[in-house]
Write a protein that holds these residues in place. Structure first.
Motif, short mmCIF file in Angstrom:
data_model
loop_
_atom_site.label_atom_id
_atom_site.label_comp_id
_atom_site.label_asym_id
_atom_site.label_seq_id
_atom_site.Cartn_x
_atom_site.Cartn_y
_atom_site.Cartn_z
N PHE A 133 29.07 -102.01 -45.76
CA PHE A 133 28.40 -102.83 -46.05
C PHE A 133 27.88 -103.44 -47.48
O PHE A 133 27.40 -104.61 -47.33
N LEU A 134 28.24 -102.81 -48.42
CA LEU A 134 27.42 -103.25 -49.41
C LEU A 134 28.89 -104.58 -49.94
O LEU A 134 28.34 -105.42 -50.53
N GLY A 135 29.68 -103.72 -49.68
CA GLY A 135 30.66 -105.34 -49.95
C GLY A 135 30.64 -106.27 -49.29
O GLY A 135 30.51 -107.16 -49.91
N ASN A 136 29.85 -106.20 -48.33
CA ASN A 136 29.45 -107.01 -47.25
C ASN A 136 28.36 -108.40 -48.24
O ASN A 136 28.36 -109.10 -48.58
N GLU A 137 27.71 -107.12 -48.74
CA GLU A 137 26.02 -107.67 -48.92
C GLU A 137 26.94 -108.32 -50.06
O GLU A 137 26.19 -109.49 -51.14
N CYS A 138 27.39 -107.86 -51.04
CA CYS A 138 27.63 -108.38 -52.77
C CYS A 138 29.10 -108.77 -52.86
O CYS A 138 29.57 -108.54 -53.95
N CYS A 139 30.02 -108.61 -51.53
CA CYS A 139 30.64 -110.26 -51.42
C CYS A 139 32.19 -109.25 -52.90
O CYS A 139 32.21 -110.15 -53.65
N ARG A 140 32.12 -108.60 -52.15
CA ARG A 140 33.49 -107.37 -53.22
C ARG A 140 34.69 -108.22 -53.39
O ARG A 140 35.08 -109.46 -52.76
N ASP A 141 34.20 -108.86 -54.95
CA ASP A 141 36.13 -109.29 -54.51
C ASP A 141 36.60 -110.74 -54.91
O ASP A 141 37.49 -111.47 -54.83
N LEU A 142 35.53 -111.14 -54.60
CA LEU A 142 35.15 -113.03 -54.20
C LEU A 142 33.51 -113.24 -54.56
O LEU A 142 32.67 -113.59 -53.92
N PRO A 143 33.50 -113.11 -55.45
CA PRO A 143 32.04 -113.30 -56.44
C PRO A 143 31.61 -115.00 -55.52
O PRO A 143 30.79 -115.11 -55.68
#
Lengths: 111, 111
Positions: A86-96
């Motif tokens: 969820f956090l990754g979706n919100e925060c665009c993990r490894d794809l700024p």
DNA sequence: GCGGTATTTCTAGATTTACCGAAATACAAG
DNA sequence: CTTGTATTTCGGTAAATCTAGAAATACCGC
């Protein structure tokens, strides 16, 4: 998972003692570890540890199972992965650069 | 990044208001967004918002740049990715069974 | 310099948190 | 049912946090 839940989980990990507890449990793997083990390993008074464990349990990141007099604690990997996802979706993990794309599923809620 | 830093970052995101702020900034992308925009969008009083922004800045998840009278805020994607990565390493993102393997780099520190 | 907008700092109260010793509870063994 | 170990709950204190109005600061345009 809503924002509130996510925030609570992050908050529960946002304390060195609790983060250490959680890390120790992650490293203990599927078998988990007894409260006493954590107590000795982390050098935290029982009452304090119990207090922190409760928080982690409240937000669903840790579970407990009684085995006679000892309580086995386990990290809930599924909950953790869900949280990270969820956090990754919100925060665009490894794809700024995905910030623009992320806005596409932004129409639902207020904040 | 040490545990303390990680905990502080998680703590800074462990509050609904701050998490909303951060999410809004993530969605604003590389260009960022002014404080005033966040204030209107989230409906938070300026003083409160400022207080929360400071926390996010303190832990390095948000940066600010002045443009005339307005302050542009930006999510620091690099810091966030670093944070997620670290958390993922500790917590075995999408590989619950890696707990055993994770123990291999467990010999160094106490907690 | 004056006026206006943007934002922060100051201040203060209410709530929550972290902490830990002491007492209480849970449970197994004898 | 008593003893011993494991763990939690209780009680209380100190510190941190959230909140937001009011005042102060930063900056631009005139």
């Amino acid at each position: 998972m809503d924002l509130e839940t996510l925030a609570k989980r992050l908050d529960s990990l946002g304390n060195v003692t609790r983060l250490s507890v959680f890390r120790a449990l992650v490293r203990a793997g599927r078998d988990g570890a007894p409260v006493g083990y954590l107590q000795r390993r982390l050098g935290v008074p029982g009452s304090t540890l119990s207090h922190h464990l409760r928080k982690l349990i409240e937000v669903g990141l840790v579970t407990q199972e009684r085995q006679a007099t000892t309580l086995i604690c386990r990290a809930d990997f599924e909950a953790m992965n869900e949280t990270l996802g969820f956090l990754g979706n919100e925060c665009c993990r490894d794809l700024p650069l995905c910030a623009a794309g992320a806005e596409e599923d932004d129409r639902r809620d207020v904040a």
